[in-house]
Design a protein around this motif. Structure first.
Motif, PDB file in Angstrom:
ATOM      1  N   LEU A  90       4.601  21.543  40.342  1.00 38.35           N
ATOM      2  CA  LEU A  90       3.835  20.568  41.113  1.00 38.35           C
ATOM      3  C   LEU A  90       4.402  19.154  40.980  1.00 38.35           C
ATOM      4  O   LEU A  90       4.529  18.429  41.977  1.00 38.35           O
ATOM      5  N   ALA A  91       4.749  18.742  39.767  1.00 32.57           N
ATOM      6  CA  ALA A  91       5.237  17.375  39.544  1.00 32.57           C
ATOM      7  C   ALA A  91       6.496  17.080  40.345  1.00 32.57           C
ATOM      8  O   ALA A  91       6.686  15.957  40.836  1.00 32.57           O
ATOM      9  N   GLU A  92       7.368  18.059  40.508  1.00 28.41           N
ATOM     10  CA  GLU A  92       8.587  17.863  41.291  1.00 28.41           C
ATOM     11  C   GLU A  92       8.313  17.953  42.786  1.00 28.41           C
ATOM     12  O   GLU A  92       8.910  17.220  43.583  1.00 28.41           O
ATOM     13  N   ALA A  93       7.392  18.815  43.180  1.00 30.92           N
ATOM     14  CA  ALA A  93       7.069  18.974  44.598  1.00 30.92           C
ATOM     15  C   ALA A  93       6.499  17.690  45.187  1.00 30.92           C
ATOM     16  O   ALA A  93       6.749  17.361  46.350  1.00 30.92           O
ATOM     17  N   PHE A  94       5.771  16.943  44.365  1.00 34.76           N
ATOM     18  CA  PHE A  94       5.161  15.712  44.860  1.00 34.76           C
ATOM     19  C   PHE A  94       6.178  14.577  45.041  1.00 34.76           C
ATOM     20  O   PHE A  94       5.807  13.487  45.459  1.00 34.76           O
ATOM     21  N   ALA A  95       7.440  14.852  44.753  1.00 32.65           N
ATOM     22  CA  ALA A  95       8.507  13.888  45.023  1.00 32.65           C
ATOM     23  C   ALA A  95       9.197  14.184  46.351  1.00 32.65           C
ATOM     24  O   ALA A  95      10.186  13.536  46.699  1.00 32.65           O
ATOM     25  N   ALA A  96       8.669  15.124  47.129  1.00 33.41           N
ATOM     26  CA  ALA A  96       9.273  15.504  48.406  1.00 33.41           C
ATOM     27  C   ALA A  96       9.247  14.338  49.392  1.00 33.41           C
ATOM     28  O   ALA A  96       8.380  13.455  49.306  1.00 33.41           O
ATOM     29  N   PRO A  97      10.164  14.305  50.356  1.00 29.34           N
ATOM     30  CA  PRO A  97      10.235  13.191  51.312  1.00 29.34           C
ATOM     31  C   PRO A  97       8.951  12.971  52.107  1.00 29.34           C
ATOM     32  O   PRO A  97       8.650  11.842  52.506  1.00 29.34           O
ATOM     33  N   ALA A  98       8.186  14.034  52.350  1.00 29.81           N
ATOM     34  CA  ALA A  98       6.965  13.900  53.155  1.00 29.81           C
ATOM     35  C   ALA A  98       5.844  13.181  52.414  1.00 29.81           C
ATOM     36  O   ALA A  98       4.854  12.781  53.030  1.00 29.81           O
ATOM     37  N   ILE A  99       5.970  13.015  51.103  1.00 27.78           N
ATOM     38  CA  ILE A  99       4.934  12.359  50.299  1.00 27.78           C
ATOM     39  C   ILE A  99       5.108  10.843  50.375  1.00 27.78           C
ATOM     40  O   ILE A  99       6.169  10.308  50.062  1.00 27.78           O
ATOM     41  N   SER A 100       4.063  10.135  50.787  1.00 23.22           N
ATOM     42  CA  SER A 100       4.130   8.674  50.861  1.00 23.22           C
ATOM     43  C   SER A 100       3.055   7.991  50.021  1.00 23.22           C
ATOM     44  O   SER A 100       3.061   6.772  49.892  1.00 23.22           O
ATOM     45  N   ALA A 101       2.127   8.764  49.451  1.00 30.70           N
ATOM     46  CA  ALA A 101       1.081   8.184  48.609  1.00 30.70           C
ATOM     47  C   ALA A 101       1.695   7.605  47.335  1.00 30.70           C
ATOM     48  O   ALA A 101       2.704   8.103  46.821  1.00 30.70           O
ATOM     49  N   THR A 102       1.076   6.574  46.808  1.00 31.85           N
ATOM     50  CA  THR A 102       1.589   5.872  45.629  1.00 31.85           C
ATOM     51  C   THR A 102       1.536   6.740  44.384  1.00 31.85           C
ATOM     52  O   THR A 102       0.568   7.469  44.152  1.00 31.85           O
ATOM     53  N   ALA A 103       2.577   6.643  43.571  1.00 29.59           N
ATOM     54  CA  ALA A 103       2.594   7.295  42.258  1.00 29.59           C
ATOM     55  C   ALA A 103       1.991   6.326  41.247  1.00 29.59           C
ATOM     56  O   ALA A 103       2.668   5.411  40.771  1.00 29.59           O
ATOM     57  N   PHE A 104       0.725   6.508  40.920  1.00 30.62           N
ATOM     58  CA  PHE A 104       0.042   5.632  39.979  1.00 30.62           C
ATOM     59  C   PHE A 104       0.256   6.072  38.533  1.00 30.62           C
ATOM     60  O   PHE A 104       0.311   5.246  37.624  1.00 30.62           O
ATOM     61  N   THR A 105       0.363   7.400  38.333  1.00 33.03           N
ATOM     62  CA  THR A 105       0.496   7.919  36.973  1.00 33.03           C
ATOM     63  C   THR A 105       1.187   9.272  37.014  1.00 33.03           C
ATOM     64  O   THR A 105       1.181   9.954  38.045  1.00 33.03           O
ATOM     65  N   ALA A 106       1.776   9.664  35.895  1.00 34.90           N
ATOM     66  CA  ALA A 106       2.413  10.977  35.805  1.00 34.90           C
ATOM     67  C   ALA A 106       1.352  12.060  35.659  1.00 34.90           C
ATOM     68  O   ALA A 106       0.247  11.807  35.170  1.00 34.90           O
ATOM     69  N   ASP A 131       6.656  23.781  52.955  1.00 28.63           N
ATOM     70  CA  ASP A 131       7.773  22.843  52.960  1.00 28.63           C
ATOM     71  C   ASP A 131       8.877  23.315  52.013  1.00 28.63           C
ATOM     72  O   ASP A 131       8.632  23.546  50.824  1.00 28.63           O
ATOM     73  N   ALA A 132      10.099  23.428  52.536  1.00 25.73           N
ATOM     74  CA  ALA A 132      11.228  23.861  51.710  1.00 25.73           C
ATOM     75  C   ALA A 132      11.498  22.902  50.559  1.00 25.73           C
ATOM     76  O   ALA A 132      12.088  23.293  49.547  1.00 25.73           O
ATOM     77  N   ALA A 133      11.048  21.650  50.684  1.00 25.45           N
ATOM     78  CA  ALA A 133      11.245  20.665  49.621  1.00 25.45           C
ATOM     79  C   ALA A 133      10.192  20.792  48.511  1.00 25.45           C
ATOM     80  O   ALA A 133      10.265  20.055  47.529  1.00 25.45           O
ATOM     81  N   LYS A 134       9.247  21.721  48.666  1.00 23.51           N
ATOM     82  CA  LYS A 134       8.178  21.880  47.681  1.00 23.51           C
ATOM     83  C   LYS A 134       8.069  23.304  47.132  1.00 23.51           C
ATOM     84  O   LYS A 134       7.833  23.496  45.932  1.00 23.51           O
ATOM     85  N   VAL A 135       8.210  24.281  47.994  1.00 27.85           N
ATOM     86  CA  VAL A 135       8.002  25.673  47.592  1.00 27.85           C
ATOM     87  C   VAL A 135       8.980  26.085  46.495  1.00 27.85           C
ATOM     88  O   VAL A 135      10.178  25.811  46.565  1.00 27.85           O
ATOM     89  N   GLY A 136       8.447  26.718  45.467  1.00 29.73           N
ATOM     90  CA  GLY A 136       9.264  27.186  44.351  1.00 29.73           C
ATOM     91  C   GLY A 136       9.422  26.177  43.235  1.00 29.73           C
ATOM     92  O   GLY A 136       9.990  26.490  42.186  1.00 29.73           O
ATOM     93  N   LEU A 137       8.922  24.957  43.430  1.00 28.75           N
ATOM     94  CA  LEU A 137       9.031  23.914  42.415  1.00 28.75           C
ATOM     95  C   LEU A 137       7.723  23.772  41.644  1.00 28.75           C
ATOM     96  O   LEU A 137       6.659  24.133  42.142  1.00 28.75           O
TER      97      LEU A 137
END
Length: 355
Positions: free
Chosen positions: A66-82, A58-64
C-alpha cells in the motif's frame, strides 16, 4: 478491542488520506485528532482500524504494498505522514469492468492481472484477509464495478461502506438482500466532513429555521484530482448531480429551484476543491437576502474523516447484530441515504448510535 479489518476498493486519493488518518491514530491512540467527530464509535477508536488489503486496476499500484502504491502518478493528495502498520497491505487486482471508461482511461493503464481478475477472486480475497468492512471508493459512474464489489462483499459476509453516488443503499432489492443475509450496507455517496454539501445544507437549514422563504440556489465545484477529471464527463457525473440534489431536498429545498454538482476540471488545483455556492431568499416584508460563499478545501482528507466514522459504524452494527441499511445513522455520513435528515437531526442520531 480486536482491530477492525478494512479492505479498500480503490487505492486512490481518498484511500490514501484515510490510511494516513489511521496511521496518525495508531501512533497515538488516545489523541483527539482534528476532524475526528467522534473519538469512539461503539467503543472502537480510529486506532483500532487497520487496512489489510486494497483492490485496484492501475498497473502502477497492483502488486505493490500500500505505501508504494500511494506514490503512483494518479495520486495527488498531500502526503502528511507515513503509513504505520498498514504500509505492507497488498494491492490486489480487481476486474476492470467500467472503472476506466471516460477520461480516466487516458491516464491510467490497467494491470495485466486486472484483466484476468474475476468477481470470485474478489470475494475469495475478502474471506482470506478476514475483512470486516469493505470501503468502496471507485470513480463515479463505475456502476458495474461498484455493484460487483457490493455483491462480492455480500457473498463474503462483509459490511459495505459505499462512498460513491451509485445507488446501493437506495436500491430496494439490494438493501433487502443485505438485510436477509445479515450484512450491513452503508451509503450512498460519502458526505465530506466539511465540504460543499455540508456548508450548503447548513446555510439552508439556518435560513429555514428563521422562517425565511428560499427561492433559488446553486453550488458549483471545481478541482484538479482524478475524481474531477472523471466527473468532467457528463455521462460519469450524472449520479453525482442526483446525489447532491437528494442532499438539498433533505435539508428542506424540495420545492426550490436549485442545482449542485461538479462543473469543471482544473488540473493545477490537484487535490484542492473550490466550491461557489449561492442562495437567494425572501424575508420580512418581502426584503431580499442573497448569500454568496466560496469554500476552498483539500478534497481527500475531507473524505477521510467520514470514512473513519463509517467503518466503525459498520463494525459496531455487525457486532450488535444489525443488518441492511441503518437509517438512524447514515444521514450524517452520506449525501444520498435512503432517508435523509437535516444536519442537526442526523448528528443527534449518529452520536446516539456511537455511544
Amino acid at each position: 478491542m480486536e482491530p477492525i479489518r478494512v479492505a479498500l476498493a480503490g487505492a486512490g486519493n481518498c484511500a490514501w488520506s484515510f490510511s494516513q488518518f489511521t496511521a496518525l491514530a495508531q501512533a497515538n491512540p488516545e489523541a483527539r485528532l482534528p476532524g475526528l467527530m467522534s473519538h469512539t464509535v461503539g467503543g472502537y477508536r480510529l486506532a483500532d482500524v487497520t487496512v489489510v488489503a486494497a483492490f485496484d486496476v492501475d498497473a502502477a499500484k497492483v502488486g505493490l504494498p500500500l505505501a508504494e502504491a500511494f506514490a503512483a502518478p494518479a495520486i495527488s493528495a498531500t502526503a502528511f505522514t507515513a503509513l504505520g502498520t498498514d504500509r505492507d497491505a497488498p494491492v490486489l487486482p480487481a476486474p476492470v469492468l467500467d472503472g476506466l471508461e471516460g477520461p480516466l482511461g487516458a491516464v491510467v493503464r490497467p494491470a495485466a492481472a486486472a484483466r484476468d481478475a474475476t468477481p470470485e477472486h474478489v470475494a475469495k480475497a475478502l474471506v482470506e484477509y478476514d475483512v470486516d468492512v469493505l470501503v468502496i471508493a471507485l470513480p463515479t459512474g463505475s456502476s458495474r464495478a461498484i455493484r460487483m464489489f457490493a455483491n462480492a462483499a455480500l457473498a463474503a459476509g462483509v459490511a459495505v461502506v459505499n462512498c460513491t453516488p451509485e445507488e446501493l443503499a437506495r436500491d430496494a432489492g439490494l438493501r433487502r438482500r443485505f438485510a436477509e443475509a445479515g450484512v450491513v450496507l452503508l451509503g450512498d455517496d460519502l458526505r465530506s466532513h466539511f465540504g460543499a454539501t455540508t456548508l450548503h445544507t447548513a446555510l439552508i437549514e439556518l435560513l429555514l429555521s428563521r422562517g425565511v422563504v428560499l427561492s433559488d440556489t446553486y453550488q458549483l465545484n471545481v478541482g484538479g484530482n482524478t475524481d474531477f477529471l472523471n466527473l468532467a464527463d457528463a455521462r460519469r457525473s450524472a449520479s453525482k448531480f442526483a446525489s447532491k440534489a437528494n442532499a438539498l431536498r433533505a435539508a428542506g429545498m424540495a420545492d426550490v429551484d436549485g442545482v449542485a454538482g461538479p462543473t469543471g476540471y482544473i488540473g493545477h488545483l490537484a487535490d484542492t476543491k473550490v466550491c461557489f455556492a449561492s442562495i437567494k431568499a425572501t424575508s420580512v416584508l418581502g426584503s431580499g437576502i442573497e448569500i454568496d460563499v466560496k469554500l476552498t478545501v483539500e478534497d481527500s482528507p475531507n473524505a477521510a474523516g467520514v470514512i473513519a466514522n463509517a467503518v466503525r459504524v459498520g463494525k459496531t452494527a455487525t457486532d450488535r447484530g444489525l443488518s441492511g441499511v441503518l437509517d438512524d445513522v447514515t444521514a450524517l455520513l452520506f449525501k444520498s441515504p435512503p432517508h435523509g435528515l437535516p444536519e442537526t437531526e442526523a448528528r443527534a442520531a449518529f452520536l446516539g448510535f456511537a455511544s
